[in-house]
Scaffold this active site. Structure first.
Site, PDB file in Angstrom:
ATOM      1  CB  VAL A  22      -1.015  -0.035   1.270  1.00  0.00           C
ATOM      2  CG1 VAL A  22      -1.639   1.390   1.128  1.00  0.00           C
ATOM      3  CG2 VAL A  22      -1.676  -1.094   1.125  1.00  0.00           C
ATOM      4  CG  ASP A  40       9.187  -0.350   5.797  1.00  0.00           C
ATOM      5  OD1 ASP A  40       7.878  -0.658   5.340  1.00  0.00           O
ATOM      6  OD2 ASP A  40       9.575  -1.323   6.572  1.00  0.00           O
ATOM      7  CB  THR A  90      -4.018  -3.391  10.801  1.00  0.00           C
ATOM      8  OG1 THR A  90      -4.938  -3.421   9.354  1.00  0.00           O
ATOM      9  CG2 THR A  90      -3.653  -1.896  11.237  1.00  0.00           C
ATOM     10  CB  THR A 125      -7.777  -2.140   7.492  1.00  0.00           C
ATOM     11  OG1 THR A 125      -7.605  -2.074   6.030  1.00  0.00           O
ATOM     12  CG2 THR A 125      -9.313  -2.457   8.052  1.00  0.00           C
ATOM     13  CB  CYS A 265      -8.162  -6.505   2.646  1.00  0.00           C
ATOM     14  SG  CYS A 265      -7.100  -5.188   2.500  1.00  0.00           S
ATOM     15  NE  ARG A 336       0.502  -8.580   2.918  1.00  0.00           N
ATOM     16  CZ  ARG A 336       0.036  -7.181   2.565  1.00  0.00           C
ATOM     17  NH1 ARG A 336       0.096  -6.439   3.766  1.00  0.00           N
ATOM     18  NH2 ARG A 336      -0.432  -6.836   1.430  1.00  0.00           N
TER      19      ARG A 336
END
Length: 439
Positions: A22, A40, A90, A125, A265, A336
Protein backbone atom coordinates in the site's frame (compact mmCIF):
# COMPACT_ATOMS: atom_id res chain seq x y z
CA UNK A 1 -4.04 25.81 7.29
CA UNK A 2 -2.22 26.15 4.00
CA UNK A 3 -0.21 22.95 4.05
CA UNK A 4 -1.51 21.91 0.63
CA UNK A 5 -0.05 25.06 -0.96
CA UNK A 6 3.26 24.51 0.80
CA UNK A 7 3.37 20.92 -0.51
CA UNK A 8 2.69 21.78 -4.15
CA UNK A 9 5.32 24.54 -3.95
CA UNK A 10 7.68 21.89 -2.51
CA UNK A 11 8.29 23.92 0.61
CA UNK A 12 6.95 21.02 2.74
CA UNK A 13 7.19 17.25 2.28
CA UNK A 14 4.89 14.25 2.43
CA UNK A 15 6.08 11.24 4.43
CA UNK A 16 4.92 7.65 3.93
CA UNK A 17 5.29 5.47 7.02
CA UNK A 18 5.21 1.83 5.92
CA UNK A 19 6.36 0.92 2.41
CA UNK A 20 4.60 -2.32 1.59
CA UNK A 21 1.94 -3.12 -1.01
CA UNK A 22 0.00 0.00 0.00
CA UNK A 23 2.54 2.59 1.14
CA UNK A 24 5.08 2.17 -1.62
CA UNK A 25 2.71 2.83 -4.59
CA UNK A 26 1.33 5.87 -2.73
CA UNK A 27 4.86 7.20 -2.19
CA UNK A 28 5.74 6.73 -5.86
CA UNK A 29 2.53 8.46 -6.99
CA UNK A 30 2.96 11.48 -4.70
CA UNK A 31 6.63 11.83 -5.65
CA UNK A 32 5.49 12.84 -9.15
CA UNK A 33 3.79 15.88 -7.62
CA UNK A 34 5.69 16.62 -4.40
CA UNK A 35 8.78 15.91 -2.32
CA UNK A 36 8.32 12.57 -0.54
CA UNK A 37 10.08 10.75 2.28
CA UNK A 38 9.47 6.99 2.25
CA UNK A 39 10.12 5.39 5.64
CA UNK A 40 10.09 1.76 6.72
CA UNK A 41 11.71 0.00 9.69
CA UNK A 42 12.73 -2.89 7.46
CA UNK A 43 16.30 -2.07 6.42
CA UNK A 44 16.44 -4.85 3.82
CA UNK A 45 13.29 -3.55 2.15
CA UNK A 46 14.68 -0.01 1.99
CA UNK A 47 17.93 -1.30 0.53
CA UNK A 48 15.98 -3.06 -2.25
CA UNK A 49 14.17 0.17 -3.08
CA UNK A 50 17.47 2.06 -3.10
CA UNK A 51 18.75 -0.53 -5.59
CA UNK A 52 15.73 0.16 -7.78
CA UNK A 53 14.01 -3.14 -7.07
CA UNK A 54 10.30 -3.56 -6.41
CA UNK A 55 9.70 -6.76 -4.37
CA UNK A 56 5.95 -6.13 -4.44
CA UNK A 57 5.81 -5.86 -8.24
CA UNK A 58 3.12 -3.21 -7.79
CA UNK A 59 4.82 -0.42 -9.76
CA UNK A 60 7.86 -2.19 -11.21
CA UNK A 61 11.61 -1.71 -10.99
CA UNK A 62 11.74 1.11 -13.56
CA UNK A 63 9.31 3.27 -11.59
CA UNK A 64 11.35 2.73 -8.43
CA UNK A 65 14.61 3.61 -10.20
CA UNK A 66 13.36 6.90 -11.62
CA UNK A 67 11.36 7.96 -8.57
CA UNK A 68 12.54 10.89 -6.44
CA UNK A 69 11.27 9.32 -3.19
CA UNK A 70 13.83 9.62 -0.39
CA UNK A 71 13.79 6.02 0.89
CA UNK A 72 15.00 5.69 4.48
CA UNK A 73 14.90 3.54 7.61
CA UNK A 74 16.11 6.44 9.77
CA UNK A 75 13.11 7.94 11.55
CA UNK A 76 14.97 11.24 12.02
CA UNK A 77 14.31 11.89 8.33
CA UNK A 78 10.61 12.12 9.13
CA UNK A 79 11.25 15.46 10.82
CA UNK A 80 11.67 17.02 7.38
CA UNK A 81 8.02 16.28 6.48
CA UNK A 82 4.74 17.90 7.47
CA UNK A 83 2.05 15.64 5.95
CA UNK A 84 2.26 12.05 7.18
CA UNK A 85 0.50 9.00 5.74
CA UNK A 86 0.58 5.85 7.89
CA UNK A 87 0.19 2.66 5.82
CA UNK A 88 1.34 -0.17 8.06
CA UNK A 89 -0.30 -3.62 8.24
CA UNK A 90 -3.04 -4.37 10.75
CA UNK A 91 -3.07 -8.17 11.14
CA UNK A 92 -4.97 -10.37 13.57
CA UNK A 93 -3.72 -12.46 16.48
CA UNK A 94 -4.04 -16.23 16.77
CA UNK A 95 -7.36 -15.78 18.56
CA UNK A 96 -8.68 -13.64 15.65
CA UNK A 97 -8.53 -10.40 17.66
CA UNK A 98 -6.99 -7.25 16.12
CA UNK A 99 -3.23 -6.86 16.41
CA UNK A 100 -2.81 -3.11 16.67
CA UNK A 101 0.88 -3.15 17.54
CA UNK A 102 2.08 -2.05 14.05
CA UNK A 103 -0.23 0.98 13.94
CA UNK A 104 0.53 1.84 17.57
CA UNK A 105 4.27 1.65 16.95
CA UNK A 106 3.91 3.75 13.81
CA UNK A 107 2.00 6.32 15.86
CA UNK A 108 4.84 6.44 18.36
CA UNK A 109 7.39 6.96 15.60
CA UNK A 110 5.35 9.69 13.94
CA UNK A 111 4.57 11.30 17.29
CA UNK A 112 8.27 11.64 18.05
CA UNK A 113 8.83 13.54 14.82
CA UNK A 114 5.82 15.75 14.08
CA UNK A 115 5.85 19.49 14.63
CA UNK A 116 3.15 22.14 14.91
CA UNK A 117 1.07 22.42 11.77
CA UNK A 118 1.46 18.76 10.79
CA UNK A 119 -1.29 16.52 9.45
CA UNK A 120 -1.28 12.76 10.09
CA UNK A 121 -3.50 10.51 7.94
CA UNK A 122 -4.00 6.81 8.69
CA UNK A 123 -4.65 4.36 5.87
CA UNK A 124 -4.29 1.14 7.88
CA UNK A 125 -7.49 -0.86 8.27
CA UNK A 126 -8.93 -0.51 11.78
CA UNK A 127 -12.28 -0.80 13.51
CA UNK A 128 -14.25 2.42 14.11
CA UNK A 129 -12.70 4.44 16.92
CA UNK A 130 -9.06 3.33 16.70
CA UNK A 131 -7.78 6.53 15.09
CA UNK A 132 -9.36 8.83 17.67
CA UNK A 133 -9.28 6.63 20.78
CA UNK A 134 -5.90 4.91 20.36
CA UNK A 135 -3.74 6.66 17.76
CA UNK A 136 -4.35 10.30 18.66
CA UNK A 137 -3.49 9.84 22.37
CA UNK A 138 -0.21 8.18 21.33
CA UNK A 139 0.60 11.05 18.96
CA UNK A 140 -0.14 13.60 21.69
CA UNK A 141 1.91 11.76 24.31
CA UNK A 142 4.96 11.33 22.08
CA UNK A 143 4.90 14.84 20.60
CA UNK A 144 3.73 16.87 23.57
CA UNK A 145 1.33 18.56 21.14
CA UNK A 146 -2.48 18.80 21.17
CA UNK A 147 -4.54 17.31 18.35
CA UNK A 148 -6.92 19.80 16.77
CA UNK A 149 -4.81 22.75 17.89
CA UNK A 150 -1.17 21.94 17.15
CA UNK A 151 -1.69 19.23 14.55
CA UNK A 152 -4.54 17.56 12.65
CA UNK A 153 -5.47 13.95 12.03
CA UNK A 154 -7.48 12.18 9.35
CA UNK A 155 -8.31 8.72 8.07
CA UNK A 156 -8.39 7.54 4.45
CA UNK A 157 -8.81 3.77 4.02
CA UNK A 158 -6.53 2.12 1.48
CA UNK A 159 -8.25 0.46 -1.45
CA UNK A 160 -5.25 -0.85 -3.35
CA UNK A 161 -5.80 -4.31 -4.81
CA UNK A 162 -2.40 -6.10 -5.00
CA UNK A 163 -1.62 -7.47 -8.44
CA UNK A 164 -4.49 -5.57 -10.09
CA UNK A 165 -3.22 -3.52 -13.04
CA UNK A 166 -6.70 -2.24 -13.93
CA UNK A 167 -8.03 -0.93 -10.60
CA UNK A 168 -5.08 1.21 -9.54
CA UNK A 169 -4.50 3.82 -6.85
CA UNK A 170 -5.17 6.65 -9.29
CA UNK A 171 -8.53 5.43 -10.63
CA UNK A 172 -10.17 4.22 -7.42
CA UNK A 173 -12.24 6.87 -5.64
CA UNK A 174 -10.61 7.73 -2.29
CA UNK A 175 -12.56 8.08 0.93
CA UNK A 176 -11.13 10.87 3.08
CA UNK A 177 -12.02 12.14 6.53
CA UNK A 178 -10.64 14.54 9.10
CA UNK A 179 -10.80 15.49 12.75
CA UNK A 180 -12.52 18.73 11.67
CA UNK A 181 -13.57 20.58 8.50
CA UNK A 182 -10.22 22.30 8.14
CA UNK A 183 -8.34 19.00 8.27
CA UNK A 184 -10.81 17.36 5.88
CA UNK A 185 -10.38 20.07 3.25
CA UNK A 186 -6.57 19.96 3.42
CA UNK A 187 -6.45 16.16 3.29
CA UNK A 188 -8.87 16.05 0.35
CA UNK A 189 -6.81 18.57 -1.65
CA UNK A 190 -3.57 16.68 -1.02
CA UNK A 191 -5.02 13.34 -2.15
CA UNK A 192 -6.60 14.96 -5.21
CA UNK A 193 -3.04 15.55 -6.43
CA UNK A 194 -2.80 11.85 -7.32
CA UNK A 195 -6.33 10.41 -7.25
CA UNK A 196 -7.76 10.94 -10.72
CA UNK A 197 -11.10 9.38 -9.75
CA UNK A 198 -11.60 12.01 -7.07
CA UNK A 199 -12.29 11.82 -3.37
CA UNK A 200 -15.35 11.16 -1.24
CA UNK A 201 -15.53 13.25 1.92
CA UNK A 202 -16.86 11.13 4.78
CA UNK A 203 -18.69 12.99 7.53
CA UNK A 204 -16.39 11.66 10.26
CA UNK A 205 -13.32 9.54 10.86
CA UNK A 206 -15.46 6.75 12.32
CA UNK A 207 -17.60 6.64 9.16
CA UNK A 208 -14.46 6.28 7.02
CA UNK A 209 -13.07 3.55 9.31
CA UNK A 210 -16.37 1.68 9.20
CA UNK A 211 -16.65 1.95 5.41
CA UNK A 212 -13.37 0.10 4.99
CA UNK A 213 -14.18 -2.87 7.19
CA UNK A 214 -17.75 -3.09 5.87
CA UNK A 215 -16.84 -3.12 2.16
CA UNK A 216 -14.54 -6.09 2.73
CA UNK A 217 -16.95 -7.83 5.10
CA UNK A 218 -19.65 -7.59 2.45
CA UNK A 219 -17.41 -9.27 -0.12
CA UNK A 220 -16.39 -11.92 2.42
CA UNK A 221 -20.03 -12.81 3.12
CA UNK A 222 -20.89 -13.09 -0.58
CA UNK A 223 -17.95 -15.42 -1.22
CA UNK A 224 -18.88 -17.45 1.88
CA UNK A 225 -22.34 -18.02 0.40
CA UNK A 226 -20.80 -19.34 -2.81
CA UNK A 227 -18.39 -21.52 -0.84
CA UNK A 228 -21.25 -23.02 1.12
CA UNK A 229 -23.08 -23.72 -2.13
CA UNK A 230 -19.93 -25.36 -3.52
CA UNK A 231 -19.79 -27.75 -0.57
CA UNK A 232 -23.45 -28.66 -0.98
CA UNK A 233 -23.26 -29.01 -4.76
CA UNK A 234 -20.24 -31.29 -4.33
CA UNK A 235 -22.47 -33.68 -2.39
CA UNK A 236 -25.14 -33.35 -5.11
CA UNK A 237 -22.58 -34.03 -7.84
CA UNK A 238 -23.38 -30.67 -9.45
CA UNK A 239 -20.65 -28.44 -10.88
CA UNK A 240 -20.77 -25.10 -9.05
CA UNK A 241 -19.19 -23.11 -11.85
CA UNK A 242 -21.83 -24.32 -14.29
CA UNK A 243 -24.52 -23.20 -11.85
CA UNK A 244 -22.88 -19.77 -11.51
CA UNK A 245 -22.57 -19.43 -15.30
CA UNK A 246 -26.28 -20.11 -15.63
CA UNK A 247 -27.21 -17.79 -12.76
CA UNK A 248 -25.10 -14.94 -14.17
CA UNK A 249 -27.37 -14.69 -17.21
CA UNK A 250 -29.74 -12.67 -14.98
CA UNK A 251 -29.11 -8.91 -14.97
CA UNK A 252 -28.80 -8.57 -11.18
CA UNK A 253 -26.60 -11.58 -10.45
CA UNK A 254 -23.57 -10.58 -8.38
CA UNK A 255 -21.06 -12.84 -10.11
CA UNK A 256 -19.20 -14.13 -7.05
CA UNK A 257 -17.53 -17.52 -7.27
CA UNK A 258 -16.22 -19.94 -4.63
CA UNK A 259 -12.58 -19.90 -3.62
CA UNK A 260 -9.95 -19.50 -0.93
CA UNK A 261 -10.33 -16.22 0.95
CA UNK A 262 -7.07 -14.95 2.39
CA UNK A 263 -4.90 -11.89 2.06
CA UNK A 264 -4.49 -8.79 4.17
CA UNK A 265 -8.04 -7.42 3.75
CA UNK A 266 -10.99 -9.72 3.13
CA UNK A 267 -9.67 -12.49 5.36
CA UNK A 268 -8.88 -10.06 8.20
CA UNK A 269 -11.14 -6.98 8.16
CA UNK A 270 -14.36 -8.76 9.24
CA UNK A 271 -12.65 -9.75 12.50
CA UNK A 272 -11.88 -6.10 13.21
CA UNK A 273 -15.55 -5.21 12.78
CA UNK A 274 -16.94 -8.07 14.89
CA UNK A 275 -14.33 -7.45 17.61
CA UNK A 276 -15.65 -3.95 18.24
CA UNK A 277 -19.27 -5.11 17.89
CA UNK A 278 -18.77 -7.74 20.58
CA UNK A 279 -17.19 -5.15 22.90
CA UNK A 280 -20.50 -3.29 22.59
CA UNK A 281 -22.49 -6.40 23.42
CA UNK A 282 -23.51 -7.52 19.93
CA UNK A 283 -22.52 -10.97 18.69
CA UNK A 284 -22.38 -11.23 14.91
CA UNK A 285 -24.97 -13.54 13.37
CA UNK A 286 -23.81 -13.36 9.74
CA UNK A 287 -20.25 -12.06 9.51
CA UNK A 288 -18.62 -14.65 11.78
CA UNK A 289 -20.63 -17.44 10.12
CA UNK A 290 -19.22 -16.33 6.78
CA UNK A 291 -15.71 -16.25 8.24
CA UNK A 292 -16.16 -19.78 9.59
CA UNK A 293 -17.16 -21.06 6.15
CA UNK A 294 -14.32 -19.29 4.34
CA UNK A 295 -11.71 -20.34 6.89
CA UNK A 296 -12.71 -23.98 6.33
CA UNK A 297 -12.21 -24.04 2.56
CA UNK A 298 -8.54 -25.02 2.61
CA UNK A 299 -9.35 -28.20 4.49
CA UNK A 300 -12.34 -28.86 2.22
CA UNK A 301 -10.10 -28.67 -0.86
CA UNK A 302 -7.49 -30.96 0.70
CA UNK A 303 -10.16 -33.49 1.65
CA UNK A 304 -11.49 -33.39 -1.91
CA UNK A 305 -7.98 -34.06 -3.22
CA UNK A 306 -7.61 -37.06 -0.90
CA UNK A 307 -10.95 -38.44 -2.07
CA UNK A 308 -9.94 -38.13 -5.72
CA UNK A 309 -6.57 -39.80 -5.03
CA UNK A 310 -8.36 -42.74 -3.38
CA UNK A 311 -10.84 -43.01 -6.25
CA UNK A 312 -7.92 -43.13 -8.68
CA UNK A 313 -6.72 -46.28 -6.95
CA UNK A 314 -3.73 -44.79 -5.15
CA UNK A 315 -2.85 -44.78 -1.46
CA UNK A 316 -2.86 -41.12 -0.27
CA UNK A 317 0.20 -41.55 1.96
CA UNK A 318 2.33 -42.71 -0.95
CA UNK A 319 0.91 -40.23 -3.47
CA UNK A 320 3.16 -37.51 -4.83
CA UNK A 321 1.29 -34.20 -4.66
CA UNK A 322 2.26 -30.81 -6.06
CA UNK A 323 0.57 -27.48 -5.33
CA UNK A 324 0.58 -24.84 -8.06
CA UNK A 325 0.59 -21.43 -6.40
CA UNK A 326 1.19 -20.24 -2.84
CA UNK A 327 0.17 -16.58 -2.88
CA UNK A 328 -3.19 -15.38 -1.61
CA UNK A 329 -4.23 -14.30 -5.11
CA UNK A 330 -3.08 -14.51 -8.71
CA UNK A 331 -0.28 -12.57 -10.37
CA UNK A 332 1.27 -11.03 -7.27
CA UNK A 333 3.99 -12.15 -4.80
CA UNK A 334 1.85 -11.44 -1.70
CA UNK A 335 1.67 -14.50 0.57
CA UNK A 336 0.11 -12.76 3.58
CA UNK A 337 -2.65 -14.86 5.13
CA UNK A 338 -2.67 -17.21 2.14
CA UNK A 339 -5.14 -20.02 2.75
CA UNK A 340 -3.02 -22.39 0.67
CA UNK A 341 -1.31 -23.03 4.02
CA UNK A 342 -4.55 -24.66 5.21
CA UNK A 343 -4.43 -27.08 2.27
CA UNK A 344 -0.85 -27.95 3.14
CA UNK A 345 -1.67 -28.40 6.83
CA UNK A 346 -4.56 -30.74 6.06
CA UNK A 347 -2.45 -32.83 3.66
CA UNK A 348 0.15 -33.22 6.42
CA UNK A 349 -2.57 -34.78 8.58
CA UNK A 350 -2.89 -37.50 5.93
CA UNK A 351 0.85 -38.09 5.95
CA UNK A 352 1.40 -36.24 2.68
CA UNK A 353 4.29 -33.80 2.31
CA UNK A 354 3.48 -31.91 -0.88
CA UNK A 355 5.94 -29.97 -2.98
CA UNK A 356 5.03 -26.66 -4.57
CA UNK A 357 5.84 -24.29 -7.38
CA UNK A 358 5.04 -20.61 -7.72
CA UNK A 359 6.80 -18.26 -10.16
CA UNK A 360 5.95 -15.30 -7.91
CA UNK A 361 7.43 -16.67 -4.66
CA UNK A 362 11.05 -17.37 -3.73
CA UNK A 363 12.20 -20.59 -2.05
CA UNK A 364 13.07 -18.92 1.26
CA UNK A 365 9.57 -17.45 1.63
CA UNK A 366 7.97 -20.80 0.80
CA UNK A 367 10.06 -22.57 3.42
CA UNK A 368 9.63 -19.91 6.10
CA UNK A 369 5.91 -19.28 5.69
CA UNK A 370 4.61 -22.64 4.46
CA UNK A 371 7.30 -25.11 5.53
CA UNK A 372 7.28 -26.46 2.01
CA UNK A 373 9.86 -27.25 -0.67
CA UNK A 374 9.57 -24.91 -3.64
CA UNK A 375 10.59 -26.24 -7.04
CA UNK A 376 10.86 -24.83 -10.52
CA UNK A 377 8.08 -25.93 -12.84
CA UNK A 378 10.62 -27.60 -15.11
CA UNK A 379 11.73 -29.88 -12.26
CA UNK A 380 8.26 -31.20 -11.44
CA UNK A 381 7.48 -34.66 -12.77
CA UNK A 382 6.05 -38.08 -11.85
CA UNK A 383 3.18 -36.44 -9.96
CA UNK A 384 0.04 -38.30 -8.88
CA UNK A 385 -2.07 -35.28 -7.95
CA UNK A 386 -1.88 -31.61 -8.96
CA UNK A 387 -3.70 -29.02 -6.86
CA UNK A 388 -4.09 -25.77 -8.80
CA UNK A 389 -4.48 -23.33 -5.90
CA UNK A 390 -3.75 -19.94 -7.51
CA UNK A 391 -4.76 -18.80 -11.00
CA UNK A 392 -1.45 -17.24 -12.07
CA UNK A 393 -1.31 -16.42 -15.78
CA UNK A 394 1.58 -18.89 -16.10
CA UNK A 395 -0.81 -21.72 -15.20
CA UNK A 396 -3.66 -20.46 -17.37
CA UNK A 397 -1.37 -20.56 -20.40
CA UNK A 398 -0.28 -24.18 -19.85
CA UNK A 399 -1.19 -26.50 -22.69
CA UNK A 400 -2.64 -29.96 -22.13
CA UNK A 401 0.67 -31.39 -23.30
CA UNK A 402 2.56 -29.36 -20.69
CA UNK A 403 0.10 -30.46 -18.03
CA UNK A 404 0.51 -34.10 -19.06
CA UNK A 405 4.27 -33.78 -18.63
CA UNK A 406 3.89 -33.18 -14.90
CA UNK A 407 2.17 -36.48 -14.21
CA UNK A 408 3.42 -40.00 -13.70
CA UNK A 409 2.94 -42.33 -16.66
CA UNK A 410 2.39 -46.06 -16.85
CA UNK A 411 0.04 -48.40 -14.99
CA UNK A 412 -2.13 -47.12 -12.13
CA UNK A 413 -1.37 -43.57 -13.22
CA UNK A 414 -4.76 -41.89 -13.56
CA UNK A 415 -4.05 -38.16 -13.48
CA UNK A 416 -5.74 -36.34 -10.59
CA UNK A 417 -6.22 -32.60 -11.04
CA UNK A 418 -7.87 -30.50 -8.33
CA UNK A 419 -8.66 -27.12 -9.87
CA UNK A 420 -9.50 -24.73 -7.03
CA UNK A 421 -9.90 -21.75 -9.38
CA UNK A 422 -11.77 -23.55 -12.16
CA UNK A 423 -9.43 -22.29 -14.90
CA UNK A 424 -9.28 -25.44 -17.02
CA UNK A 425 -11.86 -26.98 -19.33
CA UNK A 426 -13.67 -29.74 -17.48
CA UNK A 427 -14.81 -31.35 -20.73
CA UNK A 428 -11.34 -31.34 -22.31
CA UNK A 429 -9.59 -32.79 -19.27
CA UNK A 430 -12.14 -35.54 -18.72
CA UNK A 431 -11.91 -36.50 -22.39
CA UNK A 432 -8.12 -36.70 -21.92
CA UNK A 433 -8.62 -39.24 -19.14
CA UNK A 434 -8.05 -36.98 -16.15
CA UNK A 435 -9.78 -37.43 -12.81
CA UNK A 436 -10.79 -33.77 -12.60
CA UNK A 437 -12.39 -31.96 -9.67
CA UNK A 438 -13.00 -28.26 -9.25
CA UNK A 439 -14.42 -26.13 -6.50
Amino acid sequence: MNLYNQIIKKKEKIALVGLGYVGMPIAIAFAKKADVVGFDLNKQKIEKYLEGKDPTNEVGDEEIKKSTVHFTYDEADLKTAKFYIVAVPTPINQDKTPDLYPVEEASRIVGRNITKGSIVVYESTVYPGVTEDICIPILEKESGLTCGIDFKVGYSPERINPGDKVHRLENIKKIVSGIDEEALDEIAKVYELVIEAGVYKASSIKVAEAAKVVENSQRDINIAFMNELAMVFDKMNIDTNEVVDAMNTKWNALGFRPGLVGGHCIGVDPYYFTYEAEKLGYHSQIILSGRKVNDSMGEFVADAAIKQIVLSGKAPKSAKVVILGLTFKENCPDTRNSKVSDIIGRLHEYGISPIATDPWVDARTAKAEFGILLKNMSDIKDIDCVILAVAHDEYKKMSLQELDGIFKSGENSEKVLVDVKGIYSQKELKQAGYRYWRL
